[in-house]
Design a protein around this motif. Sequence first.
Motif, short mmCIF file in Angstrom:
data_model
loop_
_atom_site.label_atom_id
_atom_site.label_comp_id
_atom_site.label_asym_id
_atom_site.label_seq_id
_atom_site.Cartn_x
_atom_site.Cartn_y
_atom_site.Cartn_z
N LEU A 31 0.82 -1.20 0.00
CA LEU A 31 0.00 0.00 0.00
C LEU A 31 0.85 1.25 0.00
O LEU A 31 0.49 2.27 -0.54
CB LEU A 31 -0.92 -0.01 1.23
CG LEU A 31 -2.19 0.81 1.09
CD1 LEU A 31 -3.07 0.23 0.00
CD2 LEU A 31 -2.94 0.85 2.41
N VAL A 53 -7.25 5.84 -2.21
CA VAL A 53 -7.52 4.47 -1.77
C VAL A 53 -8.99 4.27 -1.48
O VAL A 53 -9.52 3.18 -1.60
CB VAL A 53 -6.68 4.15 -0.50
CG1 VAL A 53 -7.02 2.77 0.02
CG2 VAL A 53 -5.19 4.22 -0.82
N LEU A 82 -9.60 3.76 7.40
CA LEU A 82 -8.53 2.79 7.25
C LEU A 82 -9.04 1.36 7.40
O LEU A 82 -8.62 0.46 6.65
CB LEU A 82 -7.44 3.06 8.29
CG LEU A 82 -6.64 4.35 8.07
CD1 LEU A 82 -5.75 4.64 9.28
CD2 LEU A 82 -5.79 4.27 6.80
N ALA A 107 -8.20 -0.51 4.03
CA ALA A 107 -6.90 -1.16 4.07
C ALA A 107 -6.97 -2.62 4.50
O ALA A 107 -6.01 -3.36 4.30
CB ALA A 107 -5.97 -0.40 5.02
N PRO A 118 -2.56 -4.87 4.66
CA PRO A 118 -1.93 -3.90 3.76
C PRO A 118 -0.42 -3.99 3.65
O PRO A 118 0.20 -3.22 2.91
CB PRO A 118 -2.34 -2.55 4.36
CG PRO A 118 -2.57 -2.82 5.80
CD PRO A 118 -3.14 -4.21 5.85
#
Length: 760
Positions: free
Chosen positions: A7, A15, A623, A627, A636
């Motif tokens: 990532l 993202v 997140l 992720a 990630p």
Amino acid sequence: MRRHSILRALPILLVLSPGLARVTAQELASSKPATLDYIRNVDPFIGVDWGGNTFVGSTVPFGMVKVGPDMETFDGRRSGFGYSSHGVILGFSHLHLSGAQGKYGNILVAPVTGPLDIADIKSPREKEIAQAGYYAATLTRYSVRAELTSSRRVGFHRYTFANSGDAHITLNAAAALGLGTGSESQNFLGAEVHVVSNHEVQGVARFRGGWNKGGEYRVFYDLLLDTPATKVRVWTGTELSADRDATVAENRPIGVTFDLHAHAHQVVQAKVGISFISAAQARQNIQTEIPGWSFEVVHQANTALWNAELGKLQLSGATERQRRELYTAMYHVIMMPVNRTGENPGWSSTEPYYDDYYAIWDTYRTSSPLLTLIAPGRQRDIIRSLIDIYRHTGYMPDARSGNDNGRTQGGSNANVVVADAYVKGLSGIDYATALQAMLHDAEVPPQDAQKEGRGGLKDYNARGYITTADERAGSRTVEYAYDDFAIAEVACGLGQAKQAARALARAHNFEHLWDPNMSVSGFKGFLRPRKPDGSWADPYLVVRGTWPDFMYEGDIWTYSLYAPQDMRRLIEMAGGEKEFNARMDFIFSRGHFDIANEPGFLMPLLYNYSRRPDKSADIVHLLLEKAFNDTRAGIPGNDDSGAMSSWLLFQSLGIFPVAGQDIYLISSPSVSDASLALGNGRRLHILTKGFDSSGLNRYVQSATLNGENLQTNWFRHAQIKDGATLMLTMGSSPSTWGTGTPPPSLSDSSARMCVPISAK
């Protein structure tokens, strides 16, 4: 630690789019079974792709043996950690890491049918199954169903041959992951094979190197079959022979094959005992842990161990995806470090012995605090092991594998692990000796700064910072400052006022690399390199540095905001709360935050210190959604011995530890009702009112802890250690909750230090 980042620092907006180890398998299986099946929620395939490097195979919690497939892709590239989602199986080795690569893959066992070519043992697979404590796949080239389970030090193999004909059970003693000539490669040094009978072989294989650049480690083995072979042959080099003993002292192939004539659907089982002491100990491990031949009994015993550990997490109202993610995260956390008590080749000791700290730089932030919370007995043993390693090697390791220290990526982070346990009242630890080890880190320069201790220590202690004469000067300086804060905590509590004052004076050393006039993207004040003469060097603007750079696996946006011991002071240096919040907004919206690496683990919660817990809630939800997931690419970056997984666990529950302090920060839970066992028969229960599974009601409106109104966005460990209920009332817009008194900092007039453990 990272070999690769997937990532990296992608813009967020883009993202958007040991007691049980001594019980035999039969004894445990005959005991009362677990009432709930938690392992059904575990998916070991989560994180195997995109650099997660999570282990696939069978192990027990903190088990020494991790038996699983070693693979290569169809174009011949060997996996660095064992597993590959595509390619062929080379065999099943007995030692692996999880969430990392660069070590082990030793004692490779493989079933073969037809003519045996020892240079060409590999097969595609189908019908693959992976569960906690169990792995199975059909090797299509050989028409063999392979199944694996294990105890702490023994791998149990079951092979079902579909067709009649020639069959072989092979053991390759020279195999290992990452063999080569690179600086982080493993090296095969030699091995012995000794045929005991037509159903048993034992020996030793010697290796060195790997990511930690460790010295020689020896893996002793004993393999027992339940089916006598018609013929046993050994190989050295390319030739097979009927010799009963074989030895190579150089990098040459060596192994053994048990040849059989299988009938259709015949089952052949193998038990492989592993030891770091002797081949006799490896055989004794089999007799102690798996004396019988029932694969099901061993598998059931393994399952019982996992259910006992996984049951420490209780979820109500979670989605199936969340259950898979979070129970798998628990599974990942409690695989490492590895319990090698009774298997220490370095010295004799009555203390617990753990290895594969891979690495504390990764795990001290989240994994260690999680174990302190849910498995205090286990964490006590781990810390006792660290202290014993200091007694016999001179340093507590920052990383250790293959029974050897190395490498040290940042600070002496075992200091934070010890302090975290101390301030949370974890008893049964020799804190006086632990403090000696911490002071040794802080005062004695190591001979090899990548192996152990603190590099650049002379400059750090004399000047208050590390200069460009040493590598990783920026990241080391800020980490050493926090390590010194950890030393001060323990020294204070033990009544060592002089040592505490000395360490505390260094806890603000991060300020000595702060250039208040350095401006980047409209923000002033950043860490900046300083030359040996004290003058400023050019600003360091690399996104992610590595070993020789100013910052290790992070950049100025991350490390400039790392001072958990005194966030009040850091916020002042950054221009005050308003400017600090603007900087944080910029970091998260412009791709300067890297969830794929540990240095930024605390960053989403730093808004709590600047009185904007609502912004912490926003970032955490973002997140978690973008992720992490429950697929093979669901982590990630490297899981790093469960570091990423423990971050996911804490953030999903809505609380987060400040490692090395008795503080937990509150963000925003992603499950409506969850609890954690605290190791004393009590639980921490986190409940919500007004929870919205879509994440719309993500902002805390009010909170109570044990029925008492909680105005702060943080609480202390002492408030939950005897069991607690945290009730969070949620809403769809930010509130004034948590905007009053921020979490503690050294600059607070009420800052408290020197709390004896007996007073906690």
